[in-house]
Design a protein around this motif. Structure first.
Motif, PDB file in Angstrom:
ATOM      1  N   ALA A 230       0.738  -1.418   0.061  1.00 25.15           N
ATOM      2  CA  ALA A 230      -0.036   0.140   0.144  1.00 25.15           C
ATOM      3  C   ALA A 230       0.878   1.222  -0.016  1.00 25.15           C
ATOM      4  CB  ALA A 230      -0.908  -0.061   1.215  1.00 25.15           C
ATOM      5  N   LEU A 233       1.265   3.556  -2.960  1.00 21.66           N
ATOM      6  CA  LEU A 233       0.199   4.718  -3.151  1.00 21.66           C
ATOM      7  C   LEU A 233       0.482   6.082  -2.654  1.00 21.66           C
ATOM      8  CD1 LEU A 233      -2.732   2.140  -2.676  1.00 21.66           C
ATOM      9  CD2 LEU A 233      -2.280   3.152  -4.549  1.00 21.66           C
ATOM     10  N   ILE A 248      -6.934   0.828  -7.451  1.00 18.37           N
ATOM     11  CA  ILE A 248      -6.209   0.097  -6.297  1.00 18.37           C
ATOM     12  C   ILE A 248      -6.702  -1.295  -6.734  1.00 18.37           C
ATOM     13  CG2 ILE A 248      -5.908  -0.523  -4.144  1.00 18.37           C
ATOM     14  CD1 ILE A 248      -6.635   2.159  -3.351  1.00 18.37           C
ATOM     15  N   GLY A 255      -2.995  -2.978   4.482  1.00 17.05           N
ATOM     16  CA  GLY A 255      -3.401  -2.246   3.391  1.00 17.05           C
ATOM     17  C   GLY A 255      -3.486  -0.682   3.718  1.00 17.05           C
ATOM     18  N   LYS A 256      -2.956  -0.249   4.885  1.00 16.04           N
ATOM     19  CA  LYS A 256      -3.326   1.107   5.217  1.00 16.04           C
ATOM     20  C   LYS A 256      -2.424   1.985   4.540  1.00 16.04           C
ATOM     21  CE  LYS A 256      -5.841   0.273   9.427  1.00 16.04           C
ATOM     22  NZ  LYS A 256      -6.412  -0.885   8.804  1.00 16.04           N
ATOM     23  N   PHE A 257      -2.602   3.121   4.247  1.00 12.31           N
ATOM     24  CA  PHE A 257      -2.038   4.040   3.652  1.00 12.31           C
ATOM     25  C   PHE A 257      -2.359   5.581   4.082  1.00 12.31           C
ATOM     26  CE2 PHE A 257      -3.066   6.008  -0.327  1.00 12.31           C
ATOM     27  CZ  PHE A 257      -4.288   5.233  -0.646  1.00 12.31           C
ATOM     28  N   SER A 258      -1.570   6.532   4.135  1.00 10.34           N
ATOM     29  CA  SER A 258      -2.118   7.997   4.472  1.00 10.34           C
ATOM     30  C   SER A 258      -2.202   9.056   3.155  1.00 10.34           C
ATOM     31  CB  SER A 258      -0.894   8.413   5.319  1.00 10.34           C
ATOM     32  OG  SER A 258      -1.234   9.790   5.815  1.00 10.34           O
ATOM     33  N   VAL A 259      -3.487   9.369   3.453  1.00 13.83           N
ATOM     34  CA  VAL A 259      -4.012  10.150   2.295  1.00 13.83           C
ATOM     35  C   VAL A 259      -4.174  11.778   2.914  1.00 13.83           C
ATOM     36  CG1 VAL A 259      -5.918  10.920   0.722  1.00 13.83           C
ATOM     37  CG2 VAL A 259      -5.341   8.587   1.365  1.00 13.83           C
ATOM     38  N   ASP A 260      -3.717  12.776   2.057  1.00 14.99           N
ATOM     39  CA  ASP A 260      -3.712  13.954   2.553  1.00 14.99           C
ATOM     40  C   ASP A 260      -5.120  14.646   1.397  1.00 14.99           C
ATOM     41  OD1 ASP A 260      -3.683  16.887   2.310  1.00 14.99           O
ATOM     42  OD2 ASP A 260      -1.618  16.934   2.996  1.00 14.99           O
ATOM     43  N   THR A 261      -5.903  14.968   2.261  1.00 17.58           N
ATOM     44  CA  THR A 261      -7.194  15.153   1.600  1.00 17.58           C
ATOM     45  C   THR A 261      -7.024  16.477   0.684  1.00 17.58           C
ATOM     46  OG1 THR A 261      -8.379  16.244   3.522  1.00 17.58           O
ATOM     47  CG2 THR A 261      -8.820  14.105   3.124  1.00 17.58           C
ATOM     48  N   ASN A 262      -6.480  17.478   1.275  1.00 16.48           N
ATOM     49  CA  ASN A 262      -5.912  18.834   0.415  1.00 16.48           C
ATOM     50  C   ASN A 262      -5.339  18.585  -0.707  1.00 16.48           C
ATOM     51  OD1 ASN A 262      -7.544  20.216   2.495  1.00 16.48           O
ATOM     52  ND2 ASN A 262      -5.692  20.678   3.748  1.00 16.48           N
ATOM     53  N   MET A 264      -5.612  15.786  -2.567  1.00 15.14           N
ATOM     54  CA  MET A 264      -6.580  15.235  -3.489  1.00 15.14           C
ATOM     55  C   MET A 264      -7.562  16.385  -3.906  1.00 15.14           C
ATOM     56  SD  MET A 264      -7.821  11.540  -1.845  1.00 15.14           S
ATOM     57  CE  MET A 264      -8.850  11.422  -3.487  1.00 15.14           C
ATOM     58  N   ILE A 271      -9.480   8.229  -6.527  1.00 14.08           N
ATOM     59  CA  ILE A 271      -8.569   6.964  -6.265  1.00 14.08           C
ATOM     60  C   ILE A 271      -9.953   5.886  -6.034  1.00 14.08           C
ATOM     61  CG2 ILE A 271      -7.486   5.629  -4.474  1.00 14.08           C
ATOM     62  CD1 ILE A 271      -6.592   8.347  -3.176  1.00 14.08           C
TER      63      ILE A 271
ATOM     64  N   LEU B 279     -11.582  21.446   3.075  1.00 16.86           N
ATOM     65  CA  LEU B 279     -10.132  21.652   3.238  1.00 16.86           C
ATOM     66  C   LEU B 279      -9.849  21.931   4.735  1.00 16.86           C
ATOM     67  CD1 LEU B 279      -9.961  24.613   0.366  1.00 16.86           C
ATOM     68  CD2 LEU B 279      -9.115  21.984   0.275  1.00 16.86           C
ATOM     69  N   ALA B 283      -5.432  17.608   7.376  1.00 18.52           N
ATOM     70  CA  ALA B 283      -5.769  17.007   6.085  1.00 18.52           C
ATOM     71  C   ALA B 283      -5.781  15.339   6.085  1.00 18.52           C
ATOM     72  CB  ALA B 283      -5.607  17.714   4.928  1.00 18.52           C
ATOM     73  N   LYS B 284      -5.053  14.692   7.168  1.00 20.66           N
ATOM     74  CA  LYS B 284      -4.562  13.341   6.742  1.00 20.66           C
ATOM     75  C   LYS B 284      -5.781  12.347   7.178  1.00 20.66           C
ATOM     76  CE  LYS B 284       0.132  13.480   5.881  1.00 20.66           C
ATOM     77  NZ  LYS B 284       0.182  14.981   5.573  1.00 20.66           N
ATOM     78  N   PHE B 285      -5.916  11.490   6.641  1.00 13.46           N
ATOM     79  CA  PHE B 285      -6.592  10.214   7.236  1.00 13.46           C
ATOM     80  C   PHE B 285      -6.160   8.921   6.563  1.00 13.46           C
ATOM     81  CE2 PHE B 285      -9.734   8.500   3.954  1.00 13.46           C
ATOM     82  CZ  PHE B 285      -9.434   9.441   3.070  1.00 13.46           C
ATOM     83  N   THR B 286      -6.535   7.912   7.275  1.00 15.23           N
ATOM     84  CA  THR B 286      -6.064   6.671   6.797  1.00 15.23           C
ATOM     85  C   THR B 286      -6.983   5.706   6.007  1.00 15.23           C
ATOM     86  OG1 THR B 286      -4.866   6.376   8.809  1.00 15.23           O
ATOM     87  CG2 THR B 286      -5.001   4.392   7.618  1.00 15.23           C
ATOM     88  N   LEU B 287      -6.389   5.264   4.783  1.00 15.11           N
ATOM     89  CA  LEU B 287      -7.226   4.770   3.947  1.00 15.11           C
ATOM     90  C   LEU B 287      -6.786   3.294   4.051  1.00 15.11           C
ATOM     91  CD1 LEU B 287      -9.407   5.537   2.037  1.00 15.11           C
ATOM     92  CD2 LEU B 287      -7.483   5.974   0.206  1.00 15.11           C
ATOM     93  N   ASP B 288      -7.871   2.362   3.874  1.00 17.00           N
ATOM     94  CA  ASP B 288      -7.501   0.978   3.797  1.00 17.00           C
ATOM     95  C   ASP B 288      -7.763   0.264   2.363  1.00 17.00           C
ATOM     96  OD1 ASP B 288      -8.630  -1.914   6.019  1.00 17.00           O
ATOM     97  OD2 ASP B 288      -7.671  -1.888   3.712  1.00 17.00           O
ATOM     98  N   THR B 289      -6.740   0.083   1.700  1.00 12.65           N
ATOM     99  CA  THR B 289      -6.823  -0.418   0.286  1.00 12.65           C
ATOM    100  C   THR B 289      -7.767  -1.623  -0.109  1.00 12.65           C
ATOM    101  OG1 THR B 289      -4.826  -1.844   0.176  1.00 12.65           O
ATOM    102  CG2 THR B 289      -4.784   0.612  -0.490  1.00 12.65           C
ATOM    103  N   ASN B 290      -7.683  -2.508   1.230  1.00 11.58           N
ATOM    104  CA  ASN B 290      -8.475  -3.669   0.769  1.00 11.58           C
ATOM    105  C   ASN B 290      -9.789  -3.569   1.012  1.00 11.58           C
ATOM    106  OD1 ASN B 290      -6.113  -5.199   0.563  1.00 11.58           O
ATOM    107  ND2 ASN B 290      -5.790  -5.673   2.776  1.00 11.58           N
ATOM    108  N   ILE B 299     -13.033   7.069  -4.184  1.00 10.99           N
ATOM    109  CA  ILE B 299     -12.911   8.527  -3.624  1.00 10.99           C
ATOM    110  C   ILE B 299     -12.418   9.481  -4.372  1.00 10.99           C
ATOM    111  CG2 ILE B 299     -11.946   9.572  -1.328  1.00 10.99           C
ATOM    112  CD1 ILE B 299     -11.313   7.013  -0.422  1.00 10.99           C
TER     113      ILE B 299
END
Lengths: 328, 356
Positions: A230, A233, A248, A255-262, A264, A271, B279, B283-290, B299
């Motif tokens: 992961a 990504l 994906i 499966g965890k990864f960090s996303v910065d919504t700003n 995005m 995604i 905004l 802004a960080k959150f954790t996504l689980d790909t599975n 998303i």
């Protein structure tokens, strides 16, 4: 070509999984009877997929885990040997592919709902058809889901494996410019042979920098993550083009990864997760195969050699696809 | 209706941010001259957006660089008072709106592609590229002056220029169809209120998520079919309950926070779409790909919209299908407005009357 009426044995060989992990036992089990809406297929070949490793270890846990004991494997190709009462449109001797089923494809005979038996076009090698049933289908659908157009760049992370190799060839057939990401010289040579326009070695290059360099500073329009990891990504979010799409497919243990919504929002990134494909997608993949546009390298091993195949897959040592000959 | 010959003053009032933070200084500054392809507008109204708060604090990384001092604000409506030599199609007295996008290059791939101009490589955006709408007069490239239909109240038109526009495009991006459920997280604010009304006009069944009784009452008045109180209820459980156990087909995160997205991944329907427009500072959150693969979730982040989207928004307004509650305050009262927004105490939209 219709074969003579096949003799169906009472028992068959199957690689049985009795506990979660990579061990299987080659066992004699009954040949099943098809229900009225099913076919009985003599499986001649089964592909071996990295997600078989995932399913057998139950790591990560999937929504419907394997109920033990069971047979794994989900990419088969063979011959129809018996047809349920209510089934129309099939003949004994027809060559079909089978995808995910209740008991898998690491055995010699399997029942499958007629709706999910995919006719293999004449002239297509059955051993090469087997891996289309999961790998080919899944990465083809993923390519569509990137919403990329001919002439645009698509990056494939984990491009040297089964799905990756199909992905590179399908990308070429679809007019896309593929950028392969994987590890090492051997995989580089393999990926360029499969049709990649560029190869980035994630082991010793800065992926984000190289990716921007080969795409005129703007990034690829699409990215597909097939690798069972992961973290890549997070790089993809940095290099994908504005308004681009990251698909994906791979199922990593973590499966965890960090996303910065700003990031995005300001880049307008999409995604999406995708699983397998439709029956229409399957028919299209088989057509590409029939027209000779897809021909991934396969390595044939015996059903009895499955443990060895798993070990190599688990260590990411396979280029292309391992296909089991169920008679050996 | 064309006004009498308009007098343009030499100076005007503007609320300037001179250091990062919530304080502004009401200052006398020159009235700008429009370039040949621009208009000069007398801004009568400016909406106040939560992202103004973030910009003033320098809390979010902007696409273009931010330099002090600046006037924030990016939702304006006013009257054309001067027209650049090369501009056609406008008259003095025309009522127009202005948004974040003040100019785009028209030559990059995003400008050339329908609907993608918000991602122009070299735009002029308000606040970063030009001082924003917390002032009385502003210049704008004629392409980005959006005509307000007759009969539409200018004070109500102002917030369409960012809030209405952004959420309308976000609703389209959910790929939902009439009859389907869309959840809006942060439904009680400016974008949320527009979102609930648009959802209704678009035949969607809106589920509002926000905090407390006052927002509950507000959201139901705006057209939400259900309201979930994120302060006192288990959002995931309630969301599944009101959607027959399957989850909403679409989710829009308007609120300035990222953690609710982790809930959204749990409750969104299989093959559903989550659109991110808020905004947040963190802004960080954790996504689980599975989870994403097994549920086939999409998303996407989205910024603003296209000029076509804005026309459609203004048409809904002209037909009376959109009418969000606004609270009019004076330009001089901006600090108060900002403070209330920072504390999420605003239902609907605060709109500044630039003459007060």
């Amino acid at each position: 070509m219709v074969a003579a009426i096949a003799t169906i044995p009472k028992t068959q060989k199957a690689q049985i999984t009795s506990k979660f992990g990579l061990e299987t036992e080659l066992t004699e089990i009954p040949v099943p009877e098809p229900k009225d809406d099913e076919l009985l297929v003599h499986l001649l070949y089964s592909g071996v997929c990295h997600s078989d490793v995932t399913v057998m270890k139950n790591n990560p846990p999937i929504p419907t885990p394997l109920s033990l004991p069971n047979v794994a494997g989900h990419e088969g190709a063979g011959i129809v040997v018996k047809i349920g009462k209510e089934v129309t449109g099939f003949e004994e001797g027809e060559r079909v592919g089978v995808a995910v089923a209740k008991w898998g494809t690491f055995q010699e005979y399997i029942t499958v709902s007629a709706l999910h038996a995919h006719k293999i076009p004449d002239g297509v090698d059955l051993a090469k058809a087997a891996p289309t049933q999961c790998a080919g289908l899944t990465v083809y659908r993923a390519l569509k889901e990137t919403n990329t157009r001919p002439g645009q760049f698509v990056a494939i992370n984990g491009a040297a494996g089964g799905l990756g190799s199909f992905g590179l060839q399908l990308a070429k057939a679809m007019g896309l410019r593929a950028i392969a990401i994987d590890f090492g010289q051997a995989k580089q040579d393999h990926c360029l042979r499969q049709g990649a326009e560029f190869f980035i070695d994630a082991q010793n290059q800065n992926v984000v920098e190289e990716m921007l360099k080969v795409t005129n500073g703007c990034g690829p329009h699409g990215v597909i993550n097939v690798a069972p990891a992961a973290k890549p990504l997070e790089d993809a979010l940095l290099y994908v083009r504005k308004t681009g799409t990251i698909v994906i497919v791979g199922l990593p243990t973590d499966g965890k990864f960090s996303v910065d919504t700003n990031l995005m929002v300001f880049k307008g990134i999409t995604i999406k997760g995708t699983l397998l494909g439709s029956r229409e997608d399957m028919a299209e993949v088989l057509q590409f195969l029939a027209r000779g546009l897809i021909d991934i390298p396969i390595e044939i091993m015996g059903l009895s050699e499955l443990p060895d195949a798993f070990k190599r897959l688990d260590n990411c040592q396979v280029k292309g696809r391992i296909v089991l000959d169920t008679s050996k």
